[in-house]
Design a protein around this motif. Structure first.
Motif, short mmCIF file in Angstrom:
data_model
loop_
_atom_site.label_atom_id
_atom_site.label_comp_id
_atom_site.label_asym_id
_atom_site.label_seq_id
_atom_site.Cartn_x
_atom_site.Cartn_y
_atom_site.Cartn_z
N PRO A 108 50.61 12.98 27.27
CA PRO A 108 50.51 14.30 27.90
C PRO A 108 49.13 14.61 28.47
CG PRO A 108 51.70 14.46 25.84
CD PRO A 108 51.17 13.06 25.92
N VAL A 109 48.08 14.13 27.82
CA VAL A 109 46.72 14.39 28.32
C VAL A 109 46.50 13.66 29.65
CG1 VAL A 109 44.27 14.02 27.85
CG2 VAL A 109 45.77 14.87 26.06
N ILE A 110 46.91 12.41 29.73
CA ILE A 110 46.79 11.65 30.99
C ILE A 110 47.63 12.29 32.08
CG2 ILE A 110 47.29 9.42 32.08
CD1 ILE A 110 44.83 9.34 30.30
N THR A 111 48.84 12.72 31.73
CA THR A 111 49.70 13.39 32.70
C THR A 111 49.06 14.67 33.22
OG1 THR A 111 51.65 12.49 31.61
CG2 THR A 111 52.00 14.36 33.06
N LEU A 112 48.50 15.47 32.31
CA LEU A 112 47.84 16.71 32.71
C LEU A 112 46.67 16.45 33.63
CD1 LEU A 112 47.48 19.79 32.40
CD2 LEU A 112 46.01 19.29 30.46
N PHE A 113 45.79 15.51 33.26
CA PHE A 113 44.62 15.23 34.09
C PHE A 113 45.02 14.67 35.46
CE2 PHE A 113 41.79 14.84 30.16
CZ PHE A 113 41.39 16.15 30.29
N MET A 114 46.00 13.78 35.50
CA MET A 114 46.41 13.22 36.79
C MET A 114 47.00 14.29 37.70
SD MET A 114 47.95 9.46 36.00
CE MET A 114 48.31 9.19 37.73
N ASN A 115 47.80 15.19 37.14
CA ASN A 115 48.40 16.24 37.96
C ASN A 115 47.35 17.25 38.41
OD1 ASN A 115 50.82 17.25 39.18
ND2 ASN A 115 50.58 19.01 37.80
N MET A 116 46.39 17.56 37.55
CA MET A 116 45.32 18.48 37.94
C MET A 116 44.46 17.88 39.05
SD MET A 116 44.21 20.15 34.32
CE MET A 116 43.06 21.33 35.01
N ILE A 117 44.18 16.60 38.95
CA ILE A 117 43.41 15.93 40.01
C ILE A 117 44.19 15.93 41.31
CG2 ILE A 117 42.58 13.66 40.76
CD1 ILE A 117 41.74 13.19 37.83
N PHE A 118 45.50 15.66 41.23
CA PHE A 118 46.32 15.68 42.45
C PHE A 118 46.33 17.08 43.07
CE2 PHE A 118 50.35 16.94 44.27
CZ PHE A 118 50.30 16.19 45.43
N GLU A 119 46.54 18.11 42.26
CA GLU A 119 46.59 19.46 42.81
C GLU A 119 45.25 19.88 43.40
OE1 GLU A 119 48.18 22.24 40.05
OE2 GLU A 119 50.20 21.43 40.23
N ALA A 120 44.16 19.50 42.77
CA ALA A 120 42.84 19.81 43.33
C ALA A 120 42.64 19.10 44.66
CB ALA A 120 41.75 19.43 42.34
N TRP A 121 42.99 17.83 44.70
CA TRP A 121 42.87 17.06 45.95
C TRP A 121 43.75 17.64 47.03
CZ3 TRP A 121 46.94 14.22 48.13
CH2 TRP A 121 46.59 13.51 49.28
N TYR A 122 44.98 17.98 46.67
CA TYR A 122 45.93 18.49 47.64
C TYR A 122 45.48 19.82 48.23
CZ TYR A 122 50.64 18.67 49.65
OH TYR A 122 51.70 18.67 50.51
N SER A 123 44.95 20.71 47.40
CA SER A 123 44.54 22.02 47.91
C SER A 123 43.19 21.96 48.63
CB SER A 123 44.51 23.06 46.80
OG SER A 123 43.54 22.72 45.86
N LEU A 124 42.29 21.09 48.20
CA LEU A 124 40.97 21.02 48.84
C LEU A 124 40.98 20.19 50.12
CD1 LEU A 124 38.63 20.58 45.75
CD2 LEU A 124 38.95 22.61 47.16
#
Length: 95
Positions: A37-53
């Motif tokens: 779950p920690v890896i999943t959370l970090f990967m999705n947060m990185i994706f969302e940050a990249w996608y929005s920025l």
């Protein structure tokens, strides 16, 4: 390349399958239930940050509710796999 992929397909199929499977595989590799779950959370947060920025060129990052759902799904899958494969261990036949 990201412009050629349908956003519906990208957000609901590709990203979930990548982050959930990476979380499950990392949990299996490290043999810890909490790693997935920690890896999943970090990967999705990185994706969302990249996608929005980068893609939307926004100045701020906003995280969606997928950051709760994906790690929870990973936790359920990893826990289920743990209990299934724990039952399938071969017995010690040293008698």
């Amino acid at each position: 390349m990201i412009n050629s992929i349908d956003p519906f397909l990208w957000q609901l199929v590709i990203v979930p399958s990548i982050v959930i499977s990476a979380g499950c595989l990392s949990s299996w590799y490290f043999r810890k239930l909490w790693v997935g779950p920690v890896i999943t959370l970090f990967m999705n947060m990185i994706f969302e940050a990249w996608y929005s920025l980068i893609y939307f060129q926004l100045e701020s990052v906003s995280f969606s509710s997928w950051n709760f759902f994906f790690p929870f799904t990973t936790f359920i899958l990893v826990t289920l796999a743990y209990f299934i494969f724990r039952e399938w261990k071969p017995e010690d036949s040293s008698s």
